[in-house]
Scaffold this motif. Sequence first.
Motif, PDB file in Angstrom:
ATOM      1  N   GLU A  66       7.095  33.040  41.096  1.00  0.00           N
ATOM      2  CA  GLU A  66       6.588  34.269  40.490  1.00  0.00           C
ATOM      3  C   GLU A  66       5.089  34.200  40.258  1.00  0.00           C
ATOM      4  N   SER A  70       2.645  33.053  35.752  1.00  0.00           N
ATOM      5  CA  SER A  70       3.979  32.947  35.163  1.00  0.00           C
ATOM      6  C   SER A  70       4.398  31.494  34.988  1.00  0.00           C
ATOM      7  N   ASN A  73       2.535  29.886  32.115  1.00  0.00           N
ATOM      8  CA  ASN A  73       3.079  30.331  30.829  1.00  0.00           C
ATOM      9  C   ASN A  73       4.356  29.581  30.467  1.00  0.00           C
ATOM     10  N   ASN A 176       1.457  37.908  33.446  1.00  0.00           N
ATOM     11  CA  ASN A 176       2.368  37.511  34.521  1.00  0.00           C
ATOM     12  C   ASN A 176       2.273  38.388  35.758  1.00  0.00           C
TER      13      ASN A 176
END
Length: 260
Positions: A66, A70, A73, A176
């Motif tokens: 992704e 992302s 994170n 994201n």
Amino acid sequence: MPDVTAVIVNYRTPELTKGAARSCLTEPDVSEVIIIDNASGDGSADVLSNEFKGQRVRVMDNEKNEGFASASNKGINRSRTEYVFLLNSDAFVLEGAIGALLERVKADPEIGVIGPEVLLDDAKTPQPGNYGPFPSFKSIFMRDQTVENPLEPDWISGVAMMVNRRFMLEIDGFDNEFFMYFEDVDLCRRIWEHDKKVAREPKAKVVHFGGQSVKSDFRRKKMYYAGQDRYLEESGTSGIVRAMVKISRWPVYLLRSVWN
């Protein structure tokens, strides 16, 4: 007790990631290393898990790629320390780098993110393009990356950066929606908006090989421009300027490719 978790995102660069992780493990301020394998599909997660079995390394295997933002994170969310050091898989820290960053960020509570001096693979020459002013028509097309204060530029590169974990969670980390490129610039923009500052610490040094996860120059440029488009939109850049950027940049890129 060590105050830092190092987070490294891997995508089909297991050998480079090994070097990045080892360089972090030698730093006394690092509690552990979290490696996020971004659905490499080449056995990277198994290779890395076996390499660091029994060491202070956790390997997370994403089912889907992704993007860098992302995955970073997820690493931040899984960390347990006060500070997180984000490092590209195609980079490694020189001795004392993490300690120098930690000392500076602890001494100045106004710092929201801090980065090192990023060097080319000769470990001596500063690598260009790792900090600068926020994107504008001038900076994009004139390649003008000058800033008034190089120690507190508008943005620093996500090649290597240290953040306070709690603060990153408060501002929801990286956006994201950025897959790759400009997620670091956008993060720095939001950090300034939260009355924190972006800083550099030249005493801390990191070597960066660059461009190892995406081999195709055309594909890399396409992803770069997609990130640039999102950043300009999210930062409130006027529609006219955004349209001018979109219309002009591919011819400029092609001309530069021919002349270079």
